[in-house]
Design an enzyme around this catalytic site. Structure first.
Site, PDB file in Angstrom:
ATOM      1  N   ARG A 244       0.860  -1.180   0.000  1.00 46.47           N
ATOM      2  CA  ARG A 244       0.000   0.000   0.000  1.00 46.47           C
ATOM      3  C   ARG A 244       0.899   1.234   0.000  1.00 46.47           C
ATOM      4  NH1 ARG A 244      -3.328  -2.785  -1.590  1.00 46.47           N
ATOM      5  NH2 ARG A 244      -5.402  -3.251  -0.782  1.00 46.47           N
ATOM      6  N   GLU A 273      -2.476   7.592  -4.903  1.00 45.28           N
ATOM      7  CA  GLU A 273      -2.836   6.946  -6.170  1.00 45.28           C
ATOM      8  C   GLU A 273      -4.309   7.086  -6.535  1.00 45.28           C
ATOM      9  OE1 GLU A 273      -1.775   2.805  -5.153  1.00 45.28           O
ATOM     10  OE2 GLU A 273      -3.906   2.303  -5.353  1.00 45.28           O
ATOM     11  N   HIS A 305      -0.797  -0.173  -9.702  1.00 47.50           N
ATOM     12  CA  HIS A 305      -1.542  -1.114  -8.838  1.00 47.50           C
ATOM     13  C   HIS A 305      -2.021  -2.322  -9.650  1.00 47.50           C
ATOM     14  CE1 HIS A 305      -3.692  -1.124  -4.728  1.00 47.50           C
ATOM     15  NE2 HIS A 305      -3.614  -2.382  -5.170  1.00 47.50           N
TER      16      HIS A 305
HETATM   17  P1  NAI Z   1      -1.430 -11.139   5.217  1.00 51.79           P
HETATM   18  O1  NAI Z   1      -2.406 -10.626   6.218  1.00 51.79           O
HETATM   19  O2  NAI Z   1      -1.424 -12.570   4.870  1.00 51.79           O
HETATM   20  O3  NAI Z   1       0.058 -10.747   5.686  1.00 51.79           O
HETATM   21  C1  NAI Z   1       0.390  -9.495   6.211  1.00 51.79           C
HETATM   22  C2  NAI Z   1       1.500  -9.716   7.219  1.00 51.79           C
HETATM   23  O4  NAI Z   1       1.958  -8.442   7.659  1.00 51.79           O
HETATM   24  C3  NAI Z   1       1.057 -10.504   8.460  1.00 51.79           C
HETATM   25  O5  NAI Z   1       1.924 -11.595   8.695  1.00 51.79           O
HETATM   26  C4  NAI Z   1       1.142  -9.481   9.575  1.00 51.79           C
HETATM   27  O6  NAI Z   1       1.518 -10.058  10.838  1.00 51.79           O
HETATM   28  C5  NAI Z   1       2.235  -8.572   9.043  1.00 51.79           C
HETATM   29  N1  NAI Z   1       2.311  -7.281   9.687  1.00 51.79           N
HETATM   30  C6  NAI Z   1       1.337  -6.600  10.348  1.00 51.79           C
HETATM   31  N2  NAI Z   1       1.841  -5.454  10.850  1.00 51.79           N
HETATM   32  C7  NAI Z   1       3.141  -5.412  10.492  1.00 51.79           C
HETATM   33  C8  NAI Z   1       4.201  -4.498  10.729  1.00 51.79           C
HETATM   34  N3  NAI Z   1       3.997  -3.371  11.448  1.00 51.79           N
HETATM   35  N4  NAI Z   1       5.422  -4.772  10.228  1.00 51.79           N
HETATM   36  C9  NAI Z   1       5.642  -5.914   9.533  1.00 51.79           C
HETATM   37  N5  NAI Z   1       4.682  -6.833   9.288  1.00 51.79           N
HETATM   38  C10 NAI Z   1       3.445  -6.572   9.765  1.00 51.79           C
HETATM   39  O7  NAI Z   1      -1.643 -10.218   3.932  1.00 51.79           O
HETATM   40  P2  NAI Z   1      -1.205 -10.531   2.433  1.00 51.79           P
HETATM   41  O8  NAI Z   1      -2.297 -11.234   1.727  1.00 51.79           O
HETATM   42  O9  NAI Z   1       0.166 -11.102   2.428  1.00 51.79           O
HETATM   43  O10 NAI Z   1      -1.168  -9.046   1.828  1.00 51.79           O
HETATM   44  C11 NAI Z   1      -0.227  -8.090   2.280  1.00 51.79           C
HETATM   45  C12 NAI Z   1      -0.627  -6.727   1.746  1.00 51.79           C
HETATM   46  O11 NAI Z   1      -0.475  -6.720   0.320  1.00 51.79           O
HETATM   47  C13 NAI Z   1      -2.113  -6.370   1.954  1.00 51.79           C
HETATM   48  O12 NAI Z   1      -2.302  -5.779   3.215  1.00 51.79           O
HETATM   49  C14 NAI Z   1      -2.383  -5.413   0.844  1.00 51.79           C
HETATM   50  O13 NAI Z   1      -2.199  -4.106   1.324  1.00 51.79           O
HETATM   51  C15 NAI Z   1      -1.305  -5.702  -0.191  1.00 51.79           C
HETATM   52  N6  NAI Z   1      -1.856  -6.172  -1.480  1.00 51.79           N
HETATM   53  C16 NAI Z   1      -1.484  -5.500  -2.625  1.00 51.79           C
HETATM   54  C17 NAI Z   1      -1.964  -5.913  -3.855  1.00 51.79           C
HETATM   55  C18 NAI Z   1      -1.563  -5.235  -5.149  1.00 51.79           C
HETATM   56  O14 NAI Z   1      -2.189  -5.486  -6.199  1.00 51.79           O
HETATM   57  N7  NAI Z   1      -0.550  -4.406  -5.190  1.00 51.79           N
HETATM   58  C19 NAI Z   1      -2.918  -7.028  -3.950  1.00 51.79           C
HETATM   59  C20 NAI Z   1      -3.178  -7.701  -2.691  1.00 51.79           C
HETATM   60  C21 NAI Z   1      -2.679  -7.255  -1.500  1.00 51.79           C
END
Ligand code: NAI
Length: 338
Positions: A244, A273, A305
């Site tokens: 993000r 964005e 994105h």
């Molecule tokens: P997820 O929930 O499986 O993993 C996120 C991880 O970040 C978790 O392990 C959590 O403990 C960790 N986390 C939370 N706070 C943190 C911090 N302060 N420092 C480090 N790690 C922390 O989520 P997933 O599916 O892996 O997605 C991650 C992010 O990717 C989403 O939140 C979304 O914003 C982004 N995303 C972007 C897309 C794109 O098209 N560019 C598409 C899908 C998701």
């Protein structure tokens, strides 16, 4: 009485920010659900909320405005559910939704591979300068000056957020022979088994040749990569953000690029964005000077994105979104509610 339960569970769904690809995939998935999908091209905000026309379900994407005033307007008109077509929900005022009695559901997982593979592609493109090489060859310039990269093997990659996407990034990069560091308040056993060594954020920033962000945007992670964090990185490090936009303080990153501390920057997301991405603005003047400055660097790659954008992900997003709506229509829980 099958017809009765079917009618009861059919919902009118106002689908905001819907592009042709959303319409195709949602319509195909709807064959198993039979909801009334009303496709609306505009982005949801205070000026467009009335287009929902009291539809019981509003379906929104990442740059739709789901702040309190917008949700209040939707709820006042009769909307009872917000069905997000995204995993991220940083754009939704969940407290307001709760107070207004709106159910909010998301698509917690669709294809972590889509985002992870795109992330690794961005690392390779920036390192080996595919984007510059392509432009040169099209101009008949076959010089290699300035195109040297580095082997990924034995380089240290810091994965910030080792959830679903971060884990797949680590798996892929392990295949390249990279050393892997991880930072996550909730370490992932699978990542540890893979060889990811957990460290605190400052250690990770100081030791990594490449840093890739895969944590959610929350008040705690807003500008996680700010001037101080950039100052802690190795000189010449590469930073990738496919998570993000507001995880990175863009102006601080520009300063770090200008003085050479930051060696490469890959962004699929940008903190401002919402006014740019997903639209064809090629006939317009871009008035965001920070964004425009980013585009002037030879060592910066920006995409709009698109990391999620694969057939598999679009299909899964559509199926889960409609499943969430159907569960709501039956008074059941899908498990994807927030
Ligand atoms: P997820 O929930 O499986 O993993 C996120 C991880 O970040 C978790 O392990 C959590 O403990 C960790 N986390 C939370 N706070 C943190 C911090 N302060 N420092 C480090 N790690 C922390 O989520 P997933 O599916 O892996 O997605 C991650 C992010 O990717 C989403 O939140 C979304 O914003 C982004 N995303 C972007 C897309 C794109 O098209 N560019 C598409 C899908 C998701």
């Amino acid at each position: 009485m099958a017809w009765r339960s079917r009618i009861v569970s059919t919902m009118r769904v106002a689908v905001f920010s819907s592009k042709r690809y959303d319409q195709t995939h949602l319509a195909a998935a709807n064959a198993n659900h039979d909801h009334e999908l009303v496709f609306l091209e505009p982005r949801l905000d205070e000026t467009t909320a009335s287009l929902a026309g009291g539809a019981p379900v509003v379906c929104a994407f990442v740059n739709d405005d789901c702040s309190e005033p917008v949700l209040a307007q939707l709820a006042a008109d009769g909307t009872r559910m917000l069905a997000l077509r995204s995993a991220g929900f940083n754009h939704v005022d969940l407290d307001a939704a709760r107070d207004l009695g709106l159910t909010v559901a998301r698509v917690p997982a669709y294809s972590p591979h889509a985002v992870a593979e795109f992330t690794v592609g961005m690392i390779l493109a920036l390192n080996r300068k595919y984007h510059r090489a392509h432009a040169r060859v099209r101009e008949g310039n076959f010089s290699l000056e300035g195109l040297a990269g580095f082997d990924l093997r034995n380089r240290t990659v810091g994965v910030v957020g080792t959830g679903q996407i971060g884990l797949v990034v680590a798996e892929i990069l392990k295949g390249f022979g990279c050393d892997l560091l991880g930072y996550d308040p909730f370490p992932n056993d699978e990542a540890a088994k893979l060889g990811v060594q957990y460290a605190d954020l400052d250690e990770l920033l100081a030791a990594s040749d490449i840093i890739t962000l895969h944590c959610p945007l929350t008040p705690d992670t807003h500008h996680l990569i700010d001037e101080d964090a950039l100052g802690n990185m190795k000189t010449g490090a590469m930073l990738i953000n496919t998570s993000r936009g507001a995880l990175v303080d863009t102006e601080a990153a520009i300063e770090a690029l200008k003085d050479g501390r930051l060696g490469h920057l890959g962004l699929d997301v940008y903190e401002e964005e919402a006014d740019l991405f997903f639209e064809d603005l090629s006939d317009r003047v871009i008035t965001d000077d920070v964004f425009s400055r980013l585009l002037t660097f030879p060592n910066v790659l920006v995409t709009g994105h698109q990391a999620f954008f694969t057939e598999e992900a679009l299909t899964q997003i559509a199926e889960t979104t409609l499943g969430n709506i159907t569960a709501f229509s039956k008074g059941e829980r899908s498990g994807n509610e927030l």
